[in-house]
Design a protein around this motif. Structure first.
Motif, PDB file in Angstrom:
ATOM      1  N   LEU A 184       0.814  -1.218   0.000  1.00  0.00           N
ATOM      2  CA  LEU A 184       0.000   0.000   0.000  1.00  0.00           C
ATOM      3  C   LEU A 184       0.848   1.268   0.000  1.00  0.00           C
ATOM      4  O   LEU A 184       0.382   2.321  -0.420  1.00  0.00           O
ATOM      5  N   SER A 185       2.079   1.181   0.448  1.00  0.00           N
ATOM      6  CA  SER A 185       2.939   2.376   0.467  1.00  0.00           C
ATOM      7  C   SER A 185       3.644   2.608  -0.867  1.00  0.00           C
ATOM      8  O   SER A 185       4.266   3.649  -1.058  1.00  0.00           O
ATOM      9  N   LEU A 186       3.544   1.667  -1.786  1.00  0.00           N
ATOM     10  CA  LEU A 186       4.247   1.821  -3.070  1.00  0.00           C
ATOM     11  C   LEU A 186       3.754   3.014  -3.877  1.00  0.00           C
ATOM     12  O   LEU A 186       4.542   3.654  -4.578  1.00  0.00           O
ATOM     13  N   ASP A 187       2.464   3.348  -3.787  1.00  0.00           N
ATOM     14  CA  ASP A 187       1.980   4.521  -4.518  1.00  0.00           C
ATOM     15  C   ASP A 187       2.620   5.795  -3.976  1.00  0.00           C
ATOM     16  O   ASP A 187       3.010   6.676  -4.747  1.00  0.00           O
ATOM     17  N   ASN A 188       2.794   5.875  -2.673  1.00  0.00           N
ATOM     18  CA  ASN A 188       3.468   7.031  -2.083  1.00  0.00           C
ATOM     19  C   ASN A 188       4.956   7.035  -2.433  1.00  0.00           C
ATOM     20  O   ASN A 188       5.542   8.092  -2.635  1.00  0.00           O
ATOM     21  N   PHE A 189       5.566   5.860  -2.492  1.00  0.00           N
ATOM     22  CA  PHE A 189       6.971   5.762  -2.869  1.00  0.00           C
ATOM     23  C   PHE A 189       7.173   6.258  -4.298  1.00  0.00           C
ATOM     24  O   PHE A 189       8.053   7.083  -4.563  1.00  0.00           O
ATOM     25  N   ARG A 190       6.339   5.779  -5.225  1.00  0.00           N
ATOM     26  CA  ARG A 190       6.462   6.216  -6.630  1.00  0.00           C
ATOM     27  C   ARG A 190       6.210   7.712  -6.752  1.00  0.00           C
ATOM     28  O   ARG A 190       6.915   8.414  -7.485  1.00  0.00           O
ATOM     29  N   THR A 191       5.217   8.208  -6.029  1.00  0.00           N
ATOM     30  CA  THR A 191       4.927   9.637  -6.061  1.00  0.00           C
ATOM     31  C   THR A 191       6.099  10.426  -5.485  1.00  0.00           C
ATOM     32  O   THR A 191       6.492  11.457  -6.023  1.00  0.00           O
ATOM     33  N   SER A 192       6.679   9.934  -4.411  1.00  0.00           N
ATOM     34  CA  SER A 192       7.821  10.615  -3.796  1.00  0.00           C
ATOM     35  C   SER A 192       9.045  10.582  -4.698  1.00  0.00           C
ATOM     36  O   SER A 192       9.836  11.534  -4.706  1.00  0.00           O
ATOM     37  N   LEU A 193       9.210   9.499  -5.448  1.00  0.00           N
ATOM     38  CA  LEU A 193      10.306   9.462  -6.432  1.00  0.00           C
ATOM     39  C   LEU A 193      10.175  10.623  -7.411  1.00  0.00           C
ATOM     40  O   LEU A 193      11.145  11.319  -7.707  1.00  0.00           O
ATOM     41  N   VAL A 194       8.965  10.816  -7.900  1.00  0.00           N
ATOM     42  CA  VAL A 194       8.733  11.901  -8.850  1.00  0.00           C
ATOM     43  C   VAL A 194       8.867  13.254  -8.164  1.00  0.00           C
ATOM     44  O   VAL A 194       9.455  14.185  -8.713  1.00  0.00           O
ATOM     45  N   LEU A 195       8.344  13.375  -6.937  1.00  0.00           N
ATOM     46  CA  LEU A 195       8.492  14.633  -6.197  1.00  0.00           C
ATOM     47  C   LEU A 195       9.956  14.957  -5.923  1.00  0.00           C
ATOM     48  O   LEU A 195      10.313  16.116  -5.750  1.00  0.00           O
ATOM     49  N   GLY A 196      10.797  13.940  -5.893  1.00  0.00           N
ATOM     50  CA  GLY A 196      12.226  14.174  -5.718  1.00  0.00           C
ATOM     51  C   GLY A 196      12.807  15.057  -6.804  1.00  0.00           C
ATOM     52  O   GLY A 196      13.818  15.723  -6.596  1.00  0.00           O
ATOM     53  N   GLY A 197      12.138  15.091  -7.958  1.00  0.00           N
ATOM     54  CA  GLY A 197      12.561  15.993  -9.031  1.00  0.00           C
ATOM     55  C   GLY A 197      12.457  17.457  -8.662  1.00  0.00           C
ATOM     56  O   GLY A 197      13.097  18.306  -9.280  1.00  0.00           O
ATOM     57  N   LEU A 198      11.660  17.758  -7.658  1.00  0.00           N
ATOM     58  CA  LEU A 198      11.566  19.134  -7.161  1.00  0.00           C
ATOM     59  C   LEU A 198      12.714  19.462  -6.207  1.00  0.00           C
ATOM     60  O   LEU A 198      12.797  20.573  -5.698  1.00  0.00           O
ATOM     61  N   LYS A 199      13.556  18.474  -5.966  1.00  0.00           N
ATOM     62  CA  LYS A 199      14.749  18.599  -5.127  1.00  0.00           C
ATOM     63  C   LYS A 199      14.445  19.154  -3.727  1.00  0.00           C
ATOM     64  O   LYS A 199      14.980  20.180  -3.308  1.00  0.00           O
ATOM     65  N   PRO A 200      13.595  18.442  -2.982  1.00  0.00           N
ATOM     66  CA  PRO A 200      13.280  18.918  -1.629  1.00  0.00           C
ATOM     67  C   PRO A 200      14.476  18.739  -0.691  1.00  0.00           C
ATOM     68  O   PRO A 200      15.280  17.833  -0.861  1.00  0.00           O
ATOM     69  N   VAL A 250       4.955  28.932 -17.182  1.00  0.00           N
ATOM     70  CA  VAL A 250       4.559  30.333 -17.069  1.00  0.00           C
ATOM     71  C   VAL A 250       5.567  31.180 -16.300  1.00  0.00           C
ATOM     72  O   VAL A 250       5.817  32.324 -16.656  1.00  0.00           O
ATOM     73  N   THR A 251       6.146  30.649 -15.246  1.00  0.00           N
ATOM     74  CA  THR A 251       7.034  31.442 -14.402  1.00  0.00           C
ATOM     75  C   THR A 251       8.455  30.887 -14.419  1.00  0.00           C
ATOM     76  O   THR A 251       8.644  29.675 -14.532  1.00  0.00           O
ATOM     77  N   PRO A 252       9.424  31.743 -14.278  1.00  0.00           N
ATOM     78  CA  PRO A 252      10.804  31.265 -14.228  1.00  0.00           C
ATOM     79  C   PRO A 252      11.171  30.661 -12.866  1.00  0.00           C
ATOM     80  O   PRO A 252      12.153  29.943 -12.756  1.00  0.00           O
ATOM     81  N   GLU A 253      10.339  30.950 -11.837  1.00  0.00           N
ATOM     82  CA  GLU A 253      10.612  30.385 -10.523  1.00  0.00           C
ATOM     83  C   GLU A 253      10.322  28.893 -10.515  1.00  0.00           C
ATOM     84  O   GLU A 253       9.561  28.385 -11.323  1.00  0.00           O
ATOM     85  N   HIS A 254      10.907  28.226  -9.548  1.00  0.00           N
ATOM     86  CA  HIS A 254      10.701  26.793  -9.377  1.00  0.00           C
ATOM     87  C   HIS A 254       9.251  26.532  -8.971  1.00  0.00           C
ATOM     88  O   HIS A 254       8.748  27.163  -8.047  1.00  0.00           O
ATOM     89  N   ALA A 255       8.566  25.642  -9.664  1.00  0.00           N
ATOM     90  CA  ALA A 255       7.168  25.330  -9.362  1.00  0.00           C
ATOM     91  C   ALA A 255       7.076  24.568  -8.038  1.00  0.00           C
ATOM     92  O   ALA A 255       7.762  23.575  -7.842  1.00  0.00           O
ATOM     93  N   ASP A 256       6.251  25.053  -7.142  1.00  0.00           N
ATOM     94  CA  ASP A 256       5.984  24.413  -5.841  1.00  0.00           C
ATOM     95  C   ASP A 256       7.270  24.075  -5.080  1.00  0.00           C
ATOM     96  O   ASP A 256       7.495  22.928  -4.700  1.00  0.00           O
TER      97      ASP A 256
END
Length: 180
Positions: free
Chosen positions: A11-27, A86-92
């Motif tokens: 059940l946590s795999l969906d959050n893991f995959r989502t977090s992998l992609v969110l890692g692209g935002l370089k948190p 639209v914006t040059p700033e980093h999204a979210d």
């Protein structure tokens, strides 16, 4: 107990995959822990709700959980793509919209799992806490792996790539190719 751990990991795999992609935002690690804690809390609360309301909603929620997840992923992905274009700033940059918009659609399937666990006689105190802790760990790992991967793509705006990945995930979930 092994069955419960296996279910929690699944059940946590969906959050893991989502977090992998969110890692692209370089948190940052702090942001990653904060976001993962929110994901974990939602994944802990959802099976508790399922345990409480029982089998009545299990059949109804289970059939629509993927569509709800696809809608949430698509909405967030389009938001990030539009902001990146639209914006040059980093999204979210602080992942505020990710922590507000993604936990609910990613946790819907846990309500159905909680209802099934209730029917099987599992304790309402063990499964939710276990699922929340597993989701937290998997989300932190996903963020860090995704962030490391994003560092290998220096010339492309990783926020745009992240948004496109979310839209792609939503399309795959909607078509049934990918399970949320």
């Amino acid at each position: 107990m092994i069955a419960l751990l296996t279910l929690g990991l699944t059940l946590s795999l969906d959050n893991f995959r989502t977090s992998l992609v969110l890692g692209g935002l370089k948190p940052t690690l702090r942001r990653s822990v904060k976001t993962s804690a929110i994901f974990g809390l939602w994944d802990a609360a959802a099976p508790l709700v399922g345990l409480i309301i029982g089998s009545y909603l299990s059949a109804r929620i289970d059939s629509t959980a993927d569509m709800i997840a696809a809608a949430g992923l698509a909405a967030y992905g389009l938001f990030v793509v539009i902001r990146a274009v639209v914006t040059p700033e980093h999204a979210d940059p602080d992942m505020r919209w990710a922590t507000r918009g993604l936990p609910l659609p990613l946790s819907i399937d846990n309500v159905a799992a909680g209802a099934s666990l209730g029917l099987a006689g599992y304790s309402p105190w063990l499964a939710p806490v276990l699922f929340g802790v597993i989701t937290f760990g998997m989300s932190v790992a996903g963020h860090q792996i995704g962030r490391a991967a994003a560092n290998f793509i220096p010339r492309i705006r990783t926020d745009l790539l992240t948004g496109l990945a979310f839209v792609a995930m939503a399309i795959l979930v909607f078509t049934g190719t990918y399970d949320a």
